[in-house]
Design an enzyme around this catalytic site. Structure first.
Site, short mmCIF file in Angstrom:
data_model
loop_
_atom_site.label_atom_id
_atom_site.label_comp_id
_atom_site.label_asym_id
_atom_site.label_seq_id
_atom_site.Cartn_x
_atom_site.Cartn_y
_atom_site.Cartn_z
N SER A 1 37.24 45.10 46.97
CA SER A 1 36.02 45.46 46.27
C SER A 1 36.20 46.59 45.24
O SER A 1 35.28 46.87 44.47
CB SER A 1 34.95 45.88 47.29
OG SER A 1 35.38 47.02 48.04
N SER B 1 40.46 46.39 50.27
CA SER B 1 39.73 46.66 49.03
C SER B 1 40.46 47.57 48.04
O SER B 1 40.07 47.64 46.88
CB SER B 1 38.36 47.24 49.33
OG SER B 1 37.52 46.25 49.87
N LYS C 1 35.43 55.41 42.94
CA LYS C 1 34.66 54.22 43.31
C LYS C 1 33.23 54.59 43.66
O LYS C 1 32.97 55.66 44.22
CB LYS C 1 35.36 53.52 44.49
CG LYS C 1 34.79 52.13 44.83
CD LYS C 1 35.59 51.52 45.97
CE LYS C 1 35.06 50.16 46.39
NZ LYS C 1 35.78 49.61 47.56
#
Length: 608
Positions: A281, A305, A205
């Protein structure tokens, strides 16, 4: 003036009087021009603070934070009482070599013969390739990491040429990828792979450092103000195991959103329905795993997330206990709610990646006194028999508070099957003050996020953020020091309730999200959107584990009537990752999912 409310001490609250509150979020849904105008008003002197005050009052935040006396002292980080030891587990040395932990994790897995799947009829029911399938193919010379790398590069070219753009990776270098794959291929040729993870493709990420890539956190400018000089600790542990790190995965800007919308780079699409969000996210990590392009990815989870996008994309997302993994090298490394966790297509791969990355930082060992990390021993059927005594805590009104009954019905069906097959008992529980918990989480994560961003905000970078980020930051800037302290007093209250619940149950079970993947409004692609009702539905069940630091896992359990994935969440006691992983493995086996091939899927191992 509002009338002051005085709360009873948590230990005196009569659970028989607790009534479940069905939250209705009072906030506009905005995209396009209306969102831009709203942000202008929010940031305007005078009128902006009036709008924020009105929104906070309508959502009872002011009443909770300013007009209530909370008798408990603040808890600024999760504090856990000593926990009973887990049974049927294998302890790991968190200070040892990652590759040795992974080797031990491999011994914990059930028997499996990858050759049977390699030769299986391709028309058989869909399944994701496991990490053990890749290892078998490399060792048997059926393919090489370099061959898979070329397939990966082709898949990225295809994604990057889509209209509108739907990038899975924000930063990616094909030549660097080829070099890693060549080195792994050579190790296999010499019969000397570093671990079962050698040659396994993983995305990181964009808020976790991974050299030589910048960490932008989904923004367009963070690389200018935050240099990446070395890998995050979790990434360096994966590198020791021979993992091929493909690049930095797309995400909701700064992690401040639940959909994965990102106008800066393009929004990742849900592989099961490209017209829908992945969830956020960690949108890119979930999409790249669910598409079959990577076996695993690392995400961060400060408000669901990792678990939200895993649930919406039909894969597995693990949130470990707060402090179990070292956050050094992540953009969000100084908060009290975030962890770095694996996103994988199946539970056993989550176990292998978790074994590689776990290990508390030196400061957290002092502050949190973590128990020894353990894994469930799944190699023996006897250990699955221990499930019979497992008590599953279920707060029925909360469990059923979902956008579609497809979700609660599917999750309820799983609980019934656990009872019928293993004898697991469902115990009805009551969790007080869930609305207060949501407020405490928003204030905590918001204030901590803002603290790290304020210097850049003051330095004129505000206009470079997306409009929905600016909306969130306007809310966060309205929180005072006393609001933050009040939120930490609530954290201690709510921790008390849960520690009492965990005296009666072993885990708490909920749906992972209150809705399946939402549709992407076309106007949101260019300018973003703010939709707090969708955020509330997606986050309804996940914030407990973040505010209180508990381990939790999302495991796919089926699909709604539209064919969209549904996830079951298992929340465990502090430090008891082995217990939730064991139960998740059984749930996965019972459900036989994922068994529906995503519309966007790439077979990286066979290339067909």
């Amino acid at each position: 003036m509002g009338k002051k409310k005085v709360m009873l001490p948590a230990r005196e609250v009569d659970l028989a009087t607790v009534k479940y509150q069905y939250d209705k979020i009072e906030a506009p849904h905005l995209t396009g021009f209306s969102l831009k105008l709203f942000v202008k008003l929010l940031e305007a002197p005078g009128i902006g603070s009036l709008i924020i005050s009105r929104l906070k009052k309508e959502n009872k935040m002011v009443e909770m934070l300013r007009n209530t006396v909370i008798p408990e002292p603040p808890m600024f980080k999760p504090e856990f009482p000593p926990q009973e030891s887990e049974t049927g587990v294998v302890p790991l040395d968190e200070d040892g070599k990652p590759e040795e932990r992974v080797a031990l994790a491999l011994k914990c897995l059930p028997d499996y013969d990858p050759s049977t799947n390699w030769s299986a009829d391709s028309s058989a029911s869909f399944r994701y390739w496991k990490i053990r399938d890749y290892a078998h193919a490399y060792r048997s010379k059926l393919t090489t990491p370099s061959i898979v790398a070329e397939r990966f590069i082709s898949a990225m070219d295809e994604f990057n040429n889509k209209k509108p753009p739907t990038p899975l990776l924000i930063s990616y270098d094909p030549e660097h990828l080829r070099k890693q794959a060549a080195a792994s291929t050579k190790r296999f040729e010499e019969g000397n792979p570093l671990s079962i993870l050698d040659g396994i493709f993983m995305a990181i990420k964009d808020d976790i450092d991974c050299c030589p890539h910048p960490s932008n956190g989904g923004t367009t400018f963070f690389h200018e103000i935050r240099q990446v000089e070395k890998d995050a600790v979790s990434v360096s542990r994966l590198r020791c195991c021979g993992v091929i790190l493909v690049g930095k995965a797309n995400m909701h800007e700064l992690g401040l959103g639940t959909t994965g919308n990102n106008p800066n780079y393009g929004t990742a699409r849900n592989p099961h329905d490209p017209e829908r969000y992945t969830g956020g996210s960690s949108s890119g990590p979930a999409a790249i795993v669910a598409s079959g392009i990577c076996s695993a990815a690392l995400g961060t989870d400060g408000g669901g997330s990792v678990r939200i996008p895993s649930s919406l994309c039909g894969i597995v997302g693990l949130k470990s206990t707060y402090g179990r993994t070292d956050m050094t090298g992540a953009i969000c490394d100084s908060g009290t709610v975030e962890i770095i966790g694996p996103i994988t297509s199946n539970v056993e791969d989550a176990i292998l990646v978790y074994a590689a990355i776990l290990g508390s930082s030196a400061s957290e060992k002092i502050a949190l006194k973590p128990s020894v990390p353990c894994l469930p021993d799944l190699s023996s059927r006897e250990n699955s028999n221990a499930l019979g005594s497992l008590r599953l805590g279920k707060y029925t009104e909360w469990f059923n508070d979902v956008f579609s009954t497809d979700i609660s019905n599917k999750c309820e069906d799983v609980l019934n099957r656990l009872l019928d097959t293993y004898g697991c008992k469902t115990v009805e529980i009551v969790i007080p003050e869930l609305h207060e918990m949501v407020t405490a989480h928003i204030v905590s994560i918001g204030s901590e996020s803002l603290c790290g961003l304020t210097p850049d905000f003051e330095d004129g970078k505000r206009v470079e953020f997306t409009h929905d980020t600016r909306t969130n930051l306007a809310l966060f800037r309205s929180f005072t020091a006393s609001d933050y302290v009040a939120a930490q007093c609530l954290r201690r209250r709510i921790m008390h309730y849960h520690m009492e619940i965990f005296k009666e149950v072993d885990v708490i079970v909920t749906p992972t999200t209150g809705m399946t993947a939402p549709i992407i409004p076309p106007a949101a692609l260019k300018s973003g959107e703010t939709n707090l009702q969708v955020s509330a539905n997606l986050m309804r069940f996940v914030t407990t584990a973040n505010l209180l630091g508990f381990p939790a896992i999302s495991v796919p359990v089926g699909y709604d009537k539209q064919g969209l994935p549904i996830g079951l969440q298992i929340i465990g006691r502090p430090w008891c990752e082995a217990s939730i992983l064991r139960l998740a493995a059984v749930v996965e086996e019972l459900c036989g999912t994922p068994n529906k091939k995503p519309l966007q899927f790439y077979d990286m191992l066979k290339g067909n």
